[in-house]
Design a protein around this motif. Structure first.
Motif, mmCIF file in Angstrom:
data_model
loop_
_atom_site.group_PDB
_atom_site.id
_atom_site.type_symbol
_atom_site.label_atom_id
_atom_site.label_comp_id
_atom_site.label_asym_id
_atom_site.label_seq_id
_atom_site.Cartn_x
_atom_site.Cartn_y
_atom_site.Cartn_z
ATOM 1 N N GLU A 20 122.780 7.866 26.742
ATOM 2 C CA GLU A 20 123.180 9.424 27.201
ATOM 3 C C GLU A 20 122.316 10.170 26.404
ATOM 4 O OE1 GLU A 20 127.237 9.382 27.173
ATOM 5 O OE2 GLU A 20 127.587 8.046 28.780
ATOM 6 N N VAL A 21 122.149 10.097 25.310
ATOM 7 C CA VAL A 21 121.525 10.953 24.369
ATOM 8 C C VAL A 21 119.826 10.542 24.319
ATOM 9 C CG1 VAL A 21 121.178 12.179 22.027
ATOM 10 C CG2 VAL A 21 123.541 11.254 23.058
ATOM 11 N N GLU A 22 119.149 10.726 25.263
ATOM 12 C CA GLU A 22 117.792 10.384 25.261
ATOM 13 C C GLU A 22 116.904 11.440 24.923
ATOM 14 O OE1 GLU A 22 117.427 9.068 29.334
ATOM 15 O OE2 GLU A 22 117.919 7.111 28.925
ATOM 16 N N LYS A 23 115.886 11.062 23.998
ATOM 17 C CA LYS A 23 114.912 12.060 23.499
ATOM 18 C C LYS A 23 113.611 11.538 23.681
ATOM 19 C CE LYS A 23 118.176 13.542 19.798
ATOM 20 N NZ LYS A 23 118.367 13.595 18.075
ATOM 21 N N ASP A 24 112.683 12.442 23.704
ATOM 22 C CA ASP A 24 111.132 12.289 23.847
ATOM 23 C C ASP A 24 110.745 10.865 22.997
ATOM 24 O OD1 ASP A 24 111.073 13.959 26.052
ATOM 25 O OD2 ASP A 24 110.252 15.602 24.785
ATOM 26 N N GLU A 25 111.204 11.124 21.359
ATOM 27 C CA GLU A 25 110.620 9.971 20.839
ATOM 28 C C GLU A 25 111.551 8.688 21.004
ATOM 29 O OE1 GLU A 25 114.085 12.628 18.594
ATOM 30 O OE2 GLU A 25 112.562 12.936 20.051
ATOM 31 N N ASP A 26 112.366 8.728 21.965
ATOM 32 C CA ASP A 26 112.771 7.331 22.336
ATOM 33 C C ASP A 26 111.946 6.631 23.170
ATOM 34 O OD1 ASP A 26 115.122 7.707 21.032
ATOM 35 O OD2 ASP A 26 116.129 8.563 22.709
ATOM 36 N N VAL A 27 110.865 7.003 23.747
ATOM 37 C CA VAL A 27 110.064 6.480 24.537
ATOM 38 C C VAL A 27 108.872 5.543 24.096
ATOM 39 C CG1 VAL A 27 107.915 6.747 26.073
ATOM 40 C CG2 VAL A 27 109.772 8.443 26.083
ATOM 41 N N THR A 28 109.065 4.222 24.327
ATOM 42 C CA THR A 28 108.350 3.260 23.845
ATOM 43 C C THR A 28 107.216 2.627 24.589
ATOM 44 O OG1 THR A 28 109.875 1.617 24.606
ATOM 45 C CG2 THR A 28 110.465 2.387 22.528
ATOM 46 N N GLY A 29 107.120 2.936 25.867
ATOM 47 C CA GLY A 29 106.091 2.657 26.691
ATOM 48 C C GLY A 29 106.176 3.442 27.847
ATOM 49 N N VAL A 30 104.682 3.668 28.581
ATOM 50 C CA VAL A 30 104.397 4.354 29.641
ATOM 51 C C VAL A 30 103.664 3.577 30.753
ATOM 52 C CG1 VAL A 30 103.666 6.514 30.766
ATOM 53 C CG2 VAL A 30 104.711 6.494 28.648
ATOM 54 N N PHE A 31 104.220 3.190 31.838
ATOM 55 C CA PHE A 31 103.567 2.393 32.744
ATOM 56 C C PHE A 31 103.181 3.369 34.036
ATOM 57 C CE2 PHE A 31 103.705 0.326 36.925
ATOM 58 C CZ PHE A 31 102.790 -0.713 36.856
ATOM 59 N N LYS A 32 101.591 3.217 34.402
ATOM 60 C CA LYS A 32 101.222 3.991 35.266
ATOM 61 C C LYS A 32 100.530 3.185 36.591
ATOM 62 C CE LYS A 32 99.850 7.987 32.723
ATOM 63 N NZ LYS A 32 98.744 8.982 32.277
ATOM 64 N N ALA A 33 100.653 3.650 37.674
ATOM 65 C CA ALA A 33 100.112 2.716 38.907
ATOM 66 C C ALA A 33 99.580 3.820 39.757
ATOM 67 C CB ALA A 33 101.030 1.802 39.265
ATOM 68 N N ARG A 34 98.479 3.620 40.441
ATOM 69 C CA ARG A 34 98.095 4.452 41.593
ATOM 70 C C ARG A 34 97.402 3.470 42.714
ATOM 71 N NH1 ARG A 34 93.562 5.815 38.139
ATOM 72 N NH2 ARG A 34 91.931 4.400 38.601
ATOM 73 N N ILE A 35 97.490 3.901 43.951
ATOM 74 C CA ILE A 35 96.953 2.997 45.044
ATOM 75 C C ILE A 35 96.232 4.228 46.317
ATOM 76 C CG2 ILE A 35 99.057 3.298 46.434
ATOM 77 C CD1 ILE A 35 98.297 0.443 47.395
ATOM 78 N N THR A 36 95.089 3.753 46.563
ATOM 79 C CA THR A 36 94.486 4.759 47.455
ATOM 80 C C THR A 36 94.626 4.254 48.948
ATOM 81 O OG1 THR A 36 92.393 3.461 47.600
ATOM 82 C CG2 THR A 36 92.690 5.032 45.907
ATOM 83 N N GLN A 37 94.186 4.973 49.873
ATOM 84 C CA GLN A 37 94.286 4.608 51.459
ATOM 85 C C GLN A 37 93.537 3.183 51.546
ATOM 86 O OE1 GLN A 37 92.759 8.281 53.363
ATOM 87 N NE2 GLN A 37 90.721 7.573 53.254
ATOM 88 N N ASN A 38 92.439 3.005 50.846
ATOM 89 C CA ASN A 38 91.519 1.760 50.882
ATOM 90 C C ASN A 38 92.132 0.529 50.098
ATOM 91 O OD1 ASN A 38 89.827 3.212 52.406
ATOM 92 N ND2 ASN A 38 88.751 4.019 50.749
ATOM 93 N N PHE A 39 93.408 0.723 49.320
ATOM 94 C CA PHE A 39 94.223 -0.180 48.972
ATOM 95 C C PHE A 39 93.281 -0.638 47.524
ATOM 96 C CE2 PHE A 39 95.566 -0.711 53.108
ATOM 97 C CZ PHE A 39 97.046 -0.887 52.914
ATOM 98 N N ASN A 40 92.946 0.411 46.922
ATOM 99 C CA ASN A 40 92.210 0.337 45.380
ATOM 100 C C ASN A 40 93.503 0.642 44.652
ATOM 101 O OD1 ASN A 40 89.707 -0.362 46.284
ATOM 102 N ND2 ASN A 40 89.073 1.845 46.745
ATOM 103 N N ILE A 41 93.695 -0.186 43.658
ATOM 104 C CA ILE A 41 95.050 -0.246 42.828
ATOM 105 C C ILE A 41 94.330 -0.066 41.444
ATOM 106 C CG2 ILE A 41 96.749 -1.476 42.115
ATOM 107 C CD1 ILE A 41 97.087 -2.839 44.693
ATOM 108 N N GLY A 42 95.055 0.676 40.683
ATOM 109 C CA GLY A 42 94.930 1.059 39.459
ATOM 110 C C GLY A 42 96.149 1.002 38.622
ATOM 111 N N LEU A 43 96.117 0.093 37.530
ATOM 112 C CA LEU A 43 97.416 -0.360 36.645
ATOM 113 C C LEU A 43 97.053 0.058 35.154
ATOM 114 C CD1 LEU A 43 98.699 -3.540 38.388
ATOM 115 C CD2 LEU A 43 99.291 -1.281 38.707
ATOM 116 N N LEU A 44 98.198 0.628 34.528
ATOM 117 C CA LEU A 44 97.903 1.056 33.089
ATOM 118 C C LEU A 44 99.243 0.987 32.281
ATOM 119 C CD1 LEU A 44 95.904 2.156 30.864
ATOM 120 C CD2 LEU A 44 96.518 4.465 31.657
#
Length: 375
Positions: free
Chosen positions: A337-361
């Motif tokens: 309930e008490v969430e702060k920015d310093e509580d973030v331990t990881g960030v997952f990113k993903a993208r996909i294009t119309q040609n189904f090119n995928i990027g994961l990070l």
């Protein structure tokens, strides 16, 4: 993951009260951060330090078939006490992601920057110097940044490489930021390019507020609409261009889901780009971008998301209750309930294009080590 020197440069902007987002060049910064992220290739290691509040160094080594690297040095006349080490910095500050716009503030009075001693003015303008040498290519890049006034900044960037025309290029940029609007004048030695761009924010003007007052209720201002334009001309190749853009973004006072929408148009090329990014929850951001050209009918669609992983903390009193009564905690006893920015331990990113090119990070931290893994 932001490079260490990029992080230090951002800290310089914060220390000198310069708003990066109030610029036409950063109109689409949120979409670029969420959709155009670079995935690591090979193995890359970076060792950096702030040996003093005014001096930083960074060493990089990478293995991309061949071993190469770089050496960087940075000096700031302004003591950067807000620069933290990799174990203490908030992950949100080290990762490029959704950008929350800040309220427009009234610029400092130029007289507040004056320092007098014995009837003589002794104050100096804050300056940042940065240099980086790439090895073994022997490419050199440099940056000179000077705060000339509370509303004015000079930025000169240079690259030296024998493979470039004339052995390198220099870009000079003079920025004027009054909060309500921002103008930039640029010149590049590459094709002798000259240009001008500006961004105007509709609504409240903080410069007209009386001292100690704001003349507006921040709770009633949920978002900000901005419009900008860019004009440039290359003297050598005798060609120019023009573009215009619009942005709507919610502000911290917004009670709903934070979002950012932009539209940029290049009428000469017949191209327009529309982006939409929204924070669907405390730990998730979704973004889309659509490009279309009215002359060729070519289009492109990119979808992406950003998910945050936070620490799970035990609800207050739950551990003590278990110790006294011996009762097992029920599902859901873990509370965030008490969430702060310093509580973030990881960030997952993903993208996909119309040609189904995928990027994961995946970007995170292990003890004192910040890391990025991607495909």
């Amino acid at each position: 993951m932001l490079g260490y020197m990029d992080y230090v440069q951002t800290s310089f902007y914060l220390a000198t009260k310069w708003d990066e987002d109030n610029s036409y060049a950063n109109l689409n910064a949120t979409a670029r951060a969420l959709l155009d992220f670079q995935t690591p290739k090979g193995l890359k290691m970076n060792i950096s330090s702030l040996s003093s509040p005014n001096f930083a160094t960074s060493y990089t080594m990478a293995s991309l078939g061949v071993v190469d690297g770089s050496v960087s040095y940075l000096y700031s006349s302004k003591a950067l006490d807000n620069v933290l080490n990799s174990g203490a910095v908030e992950l949100k500050e080290a990762v490029s992601g959704y950008r929350d716009l800040k309220e427009i503030l009234k610029p400092d009075d130029p007289r507040d920057w004056e320092i007098w001693k014995g009837g003589t003015r002794v104050d100096r303008r804050d300056t940042l110097l940065y240099g980086r040498m790439y090895l073994p290519a022997s490419t050199l890049e440099a940056l000179y940044l000077r705060r000339m006034a509370p509303t004015r900044q000079l930025k000169i960037a240079a690259v030296s490489n024998s493979r470039l025309p004339n052995g390198g290029t220099i870009l000079a940029l003079l920025q004027q930021n009054n909060g309500k609007w921002c103008t930039e004048y640029l010149y590049s030695t590459d094709v002798a390019l000259i240009g001008m761009r500006g961004l105007y924010n509709f609504g409240f003007d903080p410069r007209k507020a009386l001292p100690g007052t704001t003349h507006f209720d921040p709770r009633k201002i949920a978002g900000r609409f901005s419009a900008g334009m860019e004009v440039y001309y290359g003297i050598v190749n005798k060609s120019g261009g023009v573009s215009t853009g619009f942005r709507y973004s919610t502000l911290p006072s917004n009670m709903g889901s934070p979002l950012t929408m932009t539209l940029t148009v290049n009428p000469l090329m017949g191209h327009f780009e529309a982006t939409y990014a929204v924070k669907a929850g405390k730990n998730s951001v979704f973004c889309s971008r659509y490009d279309f050209n009215i002359y060729s009918y070519e289009s492109a669609l990119v979808l992406g998301c950003e998910l945050w992983r936070r620490k799970q903390t035990v609800a207050p009193g739950a551990a003590e209750l278990e110790a006294v009564t011996g009762e097992t905690r029920q599902p859901g006893a873990l509370s965030t309930e008490v969430e702060k920015d310093e509580d973030v331990t990881g960030v997952f990113k993903a993208r996909i294009t119309q040609n189904f090119n995928i990027g994961l990070l995946w970007e995170g931290r292990y003890k004192q080590l910040l890391f990025s893994l991607g495909y």
